[in-house]
Design a protein around this motif. Sequence first.
Motif, PDB file in Angstrom:
ATOM      1  N   UNK A 182      35.764  32.276  46.589  1.00 25.31           N
ATOM      2  CA  UNK A 182      35.264  33.101  45.497  1.00 25.31           C
ATOM      3  C   UNK A 182      36.357  33.368  44.464  1.00 25.31           C
ATOM      4  N   UNK A 183      37.591  33.584  44.940  1.00 26.81           N
ATOM      5  CA  UNK A 183      38.693  33.786  44.003  1.00 26.81           C
ATOM      6  C   UNK A 183      38.888  32.563  43.120  1.00 26.81           C
ATOM      7  N   UNK A 184      38.856  31.379  43.724  1.00 25.87           N
ATOM      8  CA  UNK A 184      39.076  30.164  42.938  1.00 25.87           C
ATOM      9  C   UNK A 184      37.944  29.948  41.932  1.00 25.87           C
ATOM     10  N   UNK A 185      36.719  30.268  42.336  1.00 30.75           N
ATOM     11  CA  UNK A 185      35.581  30.059  41.433  1.00 30.75           C
ATOM     12  C   UNK A 185      35.593  31.046  40.272  1.00 30.75           C
ATOM     13  N   UNK A 186      36.119  32.250  40.495  1.00 33.01           N
ATOM     14  CA  UNK A 186      36.120  33.284  39.448  1.00 33.01           C
ATOM     15  C   UNK A 186      37.537  33.686  39.059  1.00 33.01           C
ATOM     16  N   UNK A 187      38.464  32.769  39.227  1.00 33.58           N
ATOM     17  CA  UNK A 187      39.859  33.103  38.959  1.00 33.58           C
ATOM     18  C   UNK A 187      40.068  33.478  37.492  1.00 33.58           C
TER      19      UNK A 187
END
Length: 412
Positions: free
Chosen positions: A17-22
Amino acid sequence: MNTTKHSGINIEAMVADFWATRPRRPRQGRMVAGVAAGIGRRYGIDPVIVRVALVVTTVYGGAGVLFYLLGWLAFAEDNDEVSAIESLIGRGRSSVSHAFTVLLGVLCFPAVAWLWNGQFGFFSGVLAAAALLGGLFLLHRNRADLGVPGAPTMTSGGPMTAPSYPPGATATAEWDPLGASPLLWDLHDPNAPVTTQVATTDDDDTTVMRRPRAPRSAVGGVTMGLAVLTAAALLIFKAALGASWLSLPHILGIVTGVLAGGLVVGAFVRGGRGLVVPTVLVGVAAVVLTNAPNGGTAGFGDLRANPTDTLAASYNRSFGDVRLDLTNFKFDKEKPARTSVSVDAGEARVIVPANVNVDVTCTADVGDVRCLNVSQNWRDITLHQVDNVPNAAGTLQLEVHAGAGDVEVVRG
């Protein structure tokens, strides 16, 4: 055995999720590449707090530089399709050129070397890296739903943007998975002005618009109080037990940790902005004293010396001024007199007699230097003067140093 599912935190899903919404690096309001500004916008915190965290972890361990370079590579800029590192492997367009991306990657290697071999040792690098990763983990865990406009607008699955509605359009529920269109959401705005109707007469009503005051956070005051109490307790402990190992740089480092902890807490409760300047100043003072010749152990206050028969090997202060007057000292023509004067922060002033030969070296890290008849200012100053006089009563060999301050050697 994988116990992740029993811990209440799905690490793999959180990382995805962090990578997708970084964060994205904004073009406005950034200092260098926008990494700190992007993190602040993504998670709804003041970017100054992120910058202070990066500076502190750069000084203590070097992790801040590595973290910033990795953010520069991994966070896409506004209006870019992908990040610099993704563009390098052909996944989309980035405003960062391939050559500069390679340069950033190369710079990561000395940053890693600094992380493991910093001036404060291996442990400080690991601790600084763990502090940054832990802070980012807590931010995403508690604020993953904030600042989403700063997140990427494209993923491998397609657009992530919500549909736009023209003025006057009828709200539909086709976009929201919960069946409630954004136009139907009725959320209270805490910053909206409050309307109060005040009746002045029977026929006249006056409407007053008032904006409610946000409650003042106690993080700043509590943290400053804890920092002062910590410093006082450590100084008392040092004086009572004579703990020579507990030097001033150690005390300032511990106080910096207390202030930095208040900044971290303030990042989550929107408070503690007044801690930024004290944290930076105390941290810089700790670093300066750590690298100073006396290491912060030579004492505080002014030192005045006017020897006549015996000359000490050195006259030192950590904070304060040193004034050494040698006009009344009895020199030996056959044996040169030697001494040194040093201050970490302050002024070092030496008055030498007019009838002695002088061999003096004046140095300063930052400040003004007047070494007999030669002067220089700014930083990294080294002046060496040999001044002989006829019929000299003796010879003086002198070294005078100031870490941050002024040096003056004059004849009396």
